[in-house]
Design a protein around this motif. Structure first.
Motif, PDB file in Angstrom:
ATOM      1  N   UNK A   1       2.151  10.006   7.197  1.00 38.23           N
ATOM      2  CA  UNK A   1       3.520  10.390   6.828  1.00 38.23           C
ATOM      3  C   UNK A   1       3.663  10.474   5.315  1.00 38.23           C
ATOM      4  N   UNK A   2       3.053   9.540   4.609  1.00 39.56           N
ATOM      5  CA  UNK A   2       3.091   9.595   3.152  1.00 39.56           C
ATOM      6  C   UNK A   2       2.381  10.825   2.610  1.00 39.56           C
TER       7      UNK A   2
ATOM      8  N   UNK B   1      11.896  10.343   0.075  1.00 38.25           N
ATOM      9  CA  UNK B   1      11.425   9.842   1.372  1.00 38.25           C
ATOM     10  C   UNK B   1      10.006   9.288   1.228  1.00 38.25           C
ATOM     11  N   UNK B   2       9.197   9.980   0.468  1.00 41.94           N
ATOM     12  CA  UNK B   2       7.824   9.538   0.228  1.00 41.94           C
ATOM     13  C   UNK B   2       7.792   8.130  -0.368  1.00 41.94           C
TER      14      UNK B   2
ATOM     15  N   UNK C   1       7.034   0.897   2.671  1.00 40.57           N
ATOM     16  CA  UNK C   1       7.098   0.221   3.966  1.00 40.57           C
ATOM     17  C   UNK C   1       5.790   0.197   4.738  1.00 40.57           C
ATOM     18  N   UNK C   2       4.918   1.187   4.522  1.00 37.56           N
ATOM     19  CA  UNK C   2       3.696   1.228   5.330  1.00 37.56           C
ATOM     20  C   UNK C   2       2.694   0.195   4.831  1.00 37.56           C
ATOM     21  N   UNK C   3       1.808  -0.210   5.733  1.00 45.49           N
ATOM     22  CA  UNK C   3       0.833  -1.255   5.404  1.00 45.49           C
ATOM     23  C   UNK C   3      -0.228  -0.756   4.432  1.00 45.49           C
TER      24      UNK C   3
ATOM     25  N   UNK D   1      -0.413   2.332   2.114  1.00 43.55           N
ATOM     26  CA  UNK D   1       0.203   3.554   1.578  1.00 43.55           C
ATOM     27  C   UNK D   1      -0.808   4.488   0.917  1.00 43.55           C
ATOM     28  N   UNK D   2      -0.459   5.783   0.908  1.00 41.51           N
ATOM     29  CA  UNK D   2      -1.297   6.758   0.215  1.00 41.51           C
ATOM     30  C   UNK D   2      -1.288   6.486  -1.290  1.00 41.51           C
ATOM     31  N   UNK D   3      -0.115   6.191  -1.832  1.00 41.85           N
ATOM     32  CA  UNK D   3       0.010   5.844  -3.247  1.00 41.85           C
ATOM     33  C   UNK D   3       0.661   4.463  -3.329  1.00 41.85           C
ATOM     34  N   UNK D   4      -0.122   3.419  -3.414  1.00 46.20           N
ATOM     35  CA  UNK D   4       0.440   2.061  -3.454  1.00 46.20           C
ATOM     36  C   UNK D   4       1.390   1.880  -4.640  1.00 46.20           C
TER      37      UNK D   4
END
Length: 489
Positions: free
Chosen positions: A209-210, A251-252, A258-260, A262-265
């Motif tokens: 999603x990211x 949104x990104x 929230x994600x465990x 992430x694409x971009x921490x």
């Protein structure tokens, strides 16, 4: 959803000497940046041969730039997930195949599609080259020099583009503007596959999603900004994609929080060095565009140079940039980042102020050569310093995304600056338009651009004190007196 991720890249064995690793990274960066500018001179020939409309022709350039900038973050994280060497090889393969398709294209649709694929290959390559340097060279003098060489390769690629495009188009055919990448890409592929052994793999979650929201948001924002070349800022062709891009990027950020995995921490931005350096790279995009793009337009539209002559006119600045960049990276550990950045910004202000005085009666030696050399000195001091700072003090597992972030900041900053500068120049030129002196009106528009660029340089200098003086995560201990210096000391 899960994906494959390499083990700690720092433990990946190297099968080649450091100089060859650096040569590969520099050659890839040179080729990627070269393809942004090399096409410009060939566009009239492309339009005649393939029957492009004026609007469609712009997408031979825009298709590459849009995917290159829009997919950079995704390319950076993919390098971390799948391995930097794997992404380097995949990017080289895609870039070379897309170049072949572009050179053989016989319809406008095929050429634009090939350029989009080239941009995607470039977005895979650019962060991977930075990550390879960050991992292969230890922090300190070696890494600083490697960043200087990498920065120089990109700068020279942008400058060589105009000259090489003119030579290839007039001497052979516009198709060789693309086909020249194929043999080069094959050689680089052979080198890349032999340099490093592939790391062991393990499973890890993939932030799908990211990836979607971040890539779509960047692409939409850049697309909207590009439309300002032909439409007003409030036009339905401009504002909807810009607003959509802003919403998608918002949104990104929510998704990344929230994600465990992430694409971009977002934790990267808790590192003040990374955050401040990327902010300055965003601003620096406006410096680079004013120098390389608008000084070329001044020579072509006001001094009436051909595109090839304008490219040759910028060659002395390109040479100075390369020399200064190598010098700057040699001084980085002794002087620290702030001193080089502020000194470079002083060169920007002086050079752009001088360049803004040029008009239709000006001569190249007195009014263009001097100021562009000054600005080139500034770029040589600032750009490699910012790239080194933006990628310093991060874990090897984040090297790809940090490289993608630094490249994205510079590209997005340049895209926004191009739109703002073009609008400002056109407005000023229209206000000063005179049938008896149309070139002076154009010169006044470019003078405004150079004045704005000087203001951007002052802003970069004002932000530079926010850079920390030491690496953020290193505690102060008695041993610090004996530690190797970092680029921020």
């Amino acid at each position: 959803m899960t994906s494959i991720r390499p083990e700690n890249p720092a433990t990946t064995p190297s099968a080649g000497p450091p100089w060859l690793v650096l040569a590969l990274a520099c050659a890839c960066q040179f080729m990627v940046v070269l393809d942004v500018s090399i096409v410009n001179v060939a566009l009239p020939s492309v339009q005649r041969d393939l029957g492009f409309t004026d609007t469609g022709l712009a997408w031979v350039v825009n298709g590459y730039v849009l995917t290159f900038a829009g997919f950079m973050l995704l390319g950076g994280r993919a390098a971390d997930l799948f391995g930097h060497r794997r992404m380097l090889v995949a990017g080289l393969g895609l870039f070379s195949l897309a170049s072949l398709a572009a050179g053989l294209a016989h319809t406008p649709e095929l050429l634009v599609g090939a350029r989009v694929a080239q941009g995607l290959g470039g977005a895979m390559l650019a962060p991977a080259t930075l990550a390879v340097i960050n991992i292969r060279f230890p922090e300190g003098k070696e890494r600083a020099r490697a960043f200087g060489a990498w920065s120089s390769a990109g700068g020279v690629g942008g400058m060589v583009g105009a000259v090489a495009g003119g030579v290839l188009t007039s001497g052979l055919s516009w198709r060789w503007v693309f086909l020249i990448n194929v043999p080069i890409g094959i050689v680089l592929l052979l080198v890349a596959t032999s340099l490093t052994a592939a790391p062991a793999l393990r499973r890890e979650s993939l932030d799908l999603l990211g990836a979607i929201t971040g890539t779509a948001g960047l692409a939409s924002l850049i697309y909207g900004v590009m439309q300002t070349a032909n439409h007003a800022w409030g036009s339905p062709r401009v504002m909807p994609p810009i607003l959509a891009g802003v919403v998608l990027l918002a949104v990104f950020l929510v998704v990344e929080k929230r994600v465990a995995a992430p694409m971009m921490p977002l934790r990267l931005f808790r590192n003040r060095t990374v955050a401040v350096s990327n902010a300055m790279l965003l601003l620096f995009g406006g410096i680079a565009i004013a120098m390389w793009f608008f000084s070329s337009l001044f020579m072509q539209n006001v001094l009436q140079y051909s595109a090839l002559d304008a490219g040759l006119g910028q060659t002395p600045a390109a040479v100075v940039f390369v020399v200064v960049a190598r010098f700057a990276t040699g001084r980085l550990l002794q002087s620290g980042a702030r001193v080089l950045i502020v000194t470079g910004c002083a060169c920007f202000v002086a050079g752009f102020a001088w360049l803004s005085q040029a008009d239709a009666d000006s001569h190249y030696a007195a009014s263009v050569l001097g100021p562009t050399l000054l600005v080139a000195i500034g770029i040589g001091l600032v750009f490699p310093t910012l790239m080194a700072s933006a990628t310093a003090d991060v874990s090897p597992g984040d090297a790809g995304i940090v490289g993608g972030l630094a490249n994205t900041a510079s590209q997005v900053g340049g895209s926004i600056a191009l739109a703002v500068y073009a609008t400002a120049a056109a407005t000023r030129a229209a206000a000063n338009h005179s049938a008896s002196a149309p070139l002076d009106a154009l010169a006044s528009g470019y003078a405004l651009v150079f004045g704005i660029a000087a203001g951007v340089a002052l802003t970069i200098a004002a932000v530079s004190p926010l850079l920390p003086t030491r690496r953020r995560n290193r505690p102060t201990t008695p041993h610090d007196a004996h530690r190797p210096p970092t680029i921020l000391d």
